[in-house]
Scaffold this active site. Sequence first.
Site, PDB file in Angstrom:
ATOM      1  N   LYS A   1    -103.114-101.619  58.408  1.00 24.47           N
ATOM      2  CA  LYS A   1    -103.431-100.269  58.874  1.00 24.47           C
ATOM      3  C   LYS A   1    -104.242-100.387  60.152  1.00 24.47           C
ATOM      4  O   LYS A   1    -104.916-101.405  60.377  1.00 24.47           O
ATOM      5  CB  LYS A   1    -104.259 -99.524  57.822  1.00 24.47           C
ATOM      6  CG  LYS A   1    -104.125 -98.021  57.907  1.00 24.47           C
ATOM      7  CD  LYS A   1    -102.865 -97.520  57.252  1.00 24.47           C
ATOM      8  CE  LYS A   1    -102.676 -96.034  57.451  1.00 24.47           C
ATOM      9  NZ  LYS A   1    -101.561 -95.510  56.658  1.00 24.47           N
TER      10      LYS A   1
ATOM     11  N   GLY B   1     -98.174 -79.782  56.851  1.00 22.45           N
ATOM     12  CA  GLY B   1     -97.938 -80.564  58.072  1.00 22.45           C
ATOM     13  C   GLY B   1     -96.561 -81.184  57.986  1.00 22.45           C
ATOM     14  O   GLY B   1     -95.633 -80.587  57.431  1.00 22.45           O
ATOM     15  N   ASN B   2     -96.427 -82.406  58.495  1.00 22.43           N
ATOM     16  CA  ASN B   2     -95.107 -83.055  58.491  1.00 22.43           C
ATOM     17  C   ASN B   2     -94.572 -83.222  57.067  1.00 22.43           C
ATOM     18  O   ASN B   2     -93.511 -82.701  56.722  1.00 22.43           O
ATOM     19  CB  ASN B   2     -95.211 -84.412  59.214  1.00 22.43           C
ATOM     20  CG  ASN B   2     -93.903 -85.175  59.114  1.00 22.43           C
ATOM     21  OD1 ASN B   2     -92.840 -84.607  59.322  1.00 22.43           O
ATOM     22  ND2 ASN B   2     -93.980 -86.448  58.760  1.00 22.43           N
ATOM     23  N   ALA B   3     -95.342 -83.923  56.227  1.00 25.38           N
ATOM     24  CA  ALA B   3     -94.877 -84.169  54.854  1.00 25.38           C
ATOM     25  C   ALA B   3     -94.769 -82.857  54.081  1.00 25.38           C
ATOM     26  O   ALA B   3     -93.781 -82.604  53.384  1.00 25.38           O
ATOM     27  CB  ALA B   3     -95.830 -85.135  54.157  1.00 25.38           C
ATOM     28  N   GLY B   4     -95.776 -81.990  54.218  1.00 27.24           N
ATOM     29  CA  GLY B   4     -95.822 -80.750  53.446  1.00 27.24           C
ATOM     30  C   GLY B   4     -94.703 -79.782  53.800  1.00 27.24           C
ATOM     31  O   GLY B   4     -94.093 -79.169  52.909  1.00 27.24           O
TER      32      GLY B   4
HETATM   33  P1  NAD Z   1    -100.074 -83.851  59.256  1.00 28.25           P
HETATM   34  O1  NAD Z   1    -101.268 -84.006  60.126  1.00 28.25           O
HETATM   35  O2  NAD Z   1     -98.749 -83.532  59.860  1.00 28.25           O
HETATM   36  O3  NAD Z   1    -100.347 -82.691  58.155  1.00 28.25           O
HETATM   37  C1  NAD Z   1    -101.526 -82.565  57.439  1.00 28.25           C
HETATM   38  C2  NAD Z   1    -101.680 -81.072  57.129  1.00 28.25           C
HETATM   39  O4  NAD Z   1    -102.743 -80.897  56.207  1.00 28.25           O
HETATM   40  C3  NAD Z   1    -102.011 -80.224  58.349  1.00 28.25           C
HETATM   41  O5  NAD Z   1    -101.211 -79.060  58.336  1.00 28.25           O
HETATM   42  C4  NAD Z   1    -103.481 -79.841  58.131  1.00 28.25           C
HETATM   43  O6  NAD Z   1    -103.801 -78.574  58.708  1.00 28.25           O
HETATM   44  C5  NAD Z   1    -103.522 -79.784  56.628  1.00 28.25           C
HETATM   45  N1  NAD Z   1    -104.863 -79.880  56.036  1.00 28.25           N
HETATM   46  C6  NAD Z   1    -105.907 -80.644  56.420  1.00 28.25           C
HETATM   47  N2  NAD Z   1    -106.958 -80.421  55.601  1.00 28.25           N
HETATM   48  C7  NAD Z   1    -106.546 -79.520  54.681  1.00 28.25           C
HETATM   49  C8  NAD Z   1    -107.160 -78.907  53.545  1.00 28.25           C
HETATM   50  N3  NAD Z   1    -108.412 -79.188  53.201  1.00 28.25           N
HETATM   51  N4  NAD Z   1    -106.416 -78.041  52.801  1.00 28.25           N
HETATM   52  C9  NAD Z   1    -105.156 -77.754  53.129  1.00 28.25           C
HETATM   53  N5  NAD Z   1    -104.525 -78.304  54.186  1.00 28.25           N
HETATM   54  C10 NAD Z   1    -105.218 -79.175  54.941  1.00 28.25           C
HETATM   55  O7  NAD Z   1     -99.997 -85.165  58.385  1.00 28.25           O
HETATM   56  P2  NAD Z   1     -98.772 -85.728  57.522  1.00 28.25           P
HETATM   57  O8  NAD Z   1     -98.067 -86.743  58.335  1.00 28.25           O
HETATM   58  O9  NAD Z   1     -98.017 -84.602  56.919  1.00 28.25           O
HETATM   59  O10 NAD Z   1     -99.590 -86.506  56.410  1.00 28.25           O
HETATM   60  C11 NAD Z   1    -100.246 -85.820  55.353  1.00 28.25           C
HETATM   61  C12 NAD Z   1    -100.780 -86.847  54.382  1.00 28.25           C
HETATM   62  O11 NAD Z   1     -99.699 -87.642  53.910  1.00 28.25           O
HETATM   63  C13 NAD Z   1    -101.797 -87.851  54.957  1.00 28.25           C
HETATM   64  O12 NAD Z   1    -102.716 -88.202  53.941  1.00 28.25           O
HETATM   65  C14 NAD Z   1    -100.955 -89.066  55.302  1.00 28.25           C
HETATM   66  O13 NAD Z   1    -101.718 -90.260  55.322  1.00 28.25           O
HETATM   67  C15 NAD Z   1     -99.977 -89.021  54.141  1.00 28.25           C
HETATM   68  N6  NAD Z   1     -98.742 -89.737  54.424  1.00 28.25           N
HETATM   69  C16 NAD Z   1     -97.919 -89.323  55.418  1.00 28.25           C
HETATM   70  C17 NAD Z   1     -96.756 -90.055  55.675  1.00 28.25           C
HETATM   71  C18 NAD Z   1     -95.807 -89.591  56.739  1.00 28.25           C
HETATM   72  O14 NAD Z   1     -94.768 -90.260  56.888  1.00 28.25           O
HETATM   73  N7  NAD Z   1     -96.038 -88.493  57.418  1.00 28.25           N
HETATM   74  C19 NAD Z   1     -96.450 -91.207  54.928  1.00 28.25           C
HETATM   75  C20 NAD Z   1     -97.301 -91.579  53.886  1.00 28.25           C
HETATM   76  C21 NAD Z   1     -98.456 -90.845  53.650  1.00 28.25           C
END
Ligand code: NAD
Length: 432
Positions: free
Chosen positions: A102, A214-217
């Site tokens: 990481k 966000g992306n995953a959500g």
């Molecule tokens: P991202 O930055 O695109 O999205 C994160 C979202 O969470 C944003 O919309 C942000 O506004 C929101 N957020 C932050 N704090 C919050 C809270 N307290 N309540 C509600 N929403 C909140 O990130 P992502 O890429 O979607 O990643 C999200 C999580 O998934 C991270 O923990 C990341 O490490 C994990 N993850 C992502 C991937 C990937 O491929 N994108 C892979 C493995 C793990």
Amino acid sequence: MSLFAQTLKQMEDASNLLGLTNDAQRILEYPERILQVSIPVRMDNGEIKVFEGYRVQHSTIRGPAKGGVRFSPQVDIDEVKALAAWMSIKCAVVNIPLGGGKGGVAVNTRDLSNRELERLSRGYIRAIAPIVGPKKDVPAPDMYTNPQIMAWFADEFSMLQGHNTLGVVTGKPIEVGGSAGRGAATAQGGVYVLDKYIKETKGNPKTAIVQGFGNAGYHVARMLHEKGIKVIAVSDSTGGIFDEKGIDPYAVHTSKVAHGSVQDLPNVKKIRNDDLLALPCDVLFLAAKENEIHKDNARSVQAKIIVELANGPITPEGDKILAQAGTVVIPDILANAGGVTVSYFELIQNEMNFYWSEEEVQERLKVIMEKALDEVLDTQRRCYSYSELDNTGEYIKHAKQPDMCHRITLRQSAFIRALQRIETSMKLRGKI
Ligand code: NAD
């Protein structure tokens, strides 16, 4: 407790159940390599600003280190070490031949212009270049890094090598060696695991909530909606929205892109983030960040199943409360491993210089995710049935605390699978 101490605690917990040798446990307590770098960047106003960055390789016993790079003001060495260790475990859970790494830079990317961000990105990869490469350690995007930054990383590293070395990072744009399906891979992997879990347990979820749009959500909300599961609430860092009739994730996405927040969608009830976690639903996807469910709010959670797309969204205390309440948690090290799995596919495609269609990527991803879930469930079942088995059971033979076998969670089960694989590699390679 620090994030790295939490990770070690989870490993120790599973190691005790598994009866992992002290030697293997001791090795995993220490990352193999930690690099701290300073990155001087010429800002647009002519000043030099120096940023601090890290790259941690936790374990390369099963293959090159793999793991994302975070650009965030909260980045510190403890967080990077914890995330690197989780990557070692995650790759072993889904049984891909990679280790854990990481990286991170302490920076608020909102304070940088695009040119400054490019100079910082190129500076970071130059600084860590001696220890990364397709056969050594392969970074990828994480919070506040994206495919454009990966393209700069790949370009800068290729210039240093004197030839194209696109496989030094994954999560690149498709036009410069990215894999089809990478953008939605984390969500897709989580959905494959959930589908299989539901099939195995004969469940029939009708409602879902997504924390962190966000992306995953966003991708997960869209996939659930397409499958006919009603998404009744979503949130981002500004707050949440709720509609018991169901929310259209496409409309939320369009509105968020245009105005900045999920709460900008008209005609839905606005709710606080804490209230969203306490709403009744069949499945709750956690896709925001670490430590969102903890000892103070875990008792209010009403979801029957929680899927962790974020890394470490539930603290160990929160986890215990949920387990006692009978809430099923599909843990991060399994549920969000779709991202690293498609990154692994990207690395393979870069090495072959031959690219797969999105259908091929999804087919392969499905096989890996379903198999991993099967193995984790199998481990859990064996441990549950301890009292009915004789001494020939694989896990029974090693269990130091057999009583606990009756109550192991999917997280413990996933850790056991992973640690068992890592320990076997250590033994076969003559490290222990
Ligand atoms: P991202 O930055 O695109 O999205 C994160 C979202 O969470 C944003 O919309 C942000 O506004 C929101 N957020 C932050 N704090 C919050 C809270 N307290 N309540 C509600 N929403 C909140 O990130 P992502 O890429 O979607 O990643 C999200 C999580 O998934 C991270 O923990 C990341 O490490 C994990 N993850 C992502 C991937 C990937 O491929 N994108 C892979 C493995 C793990």
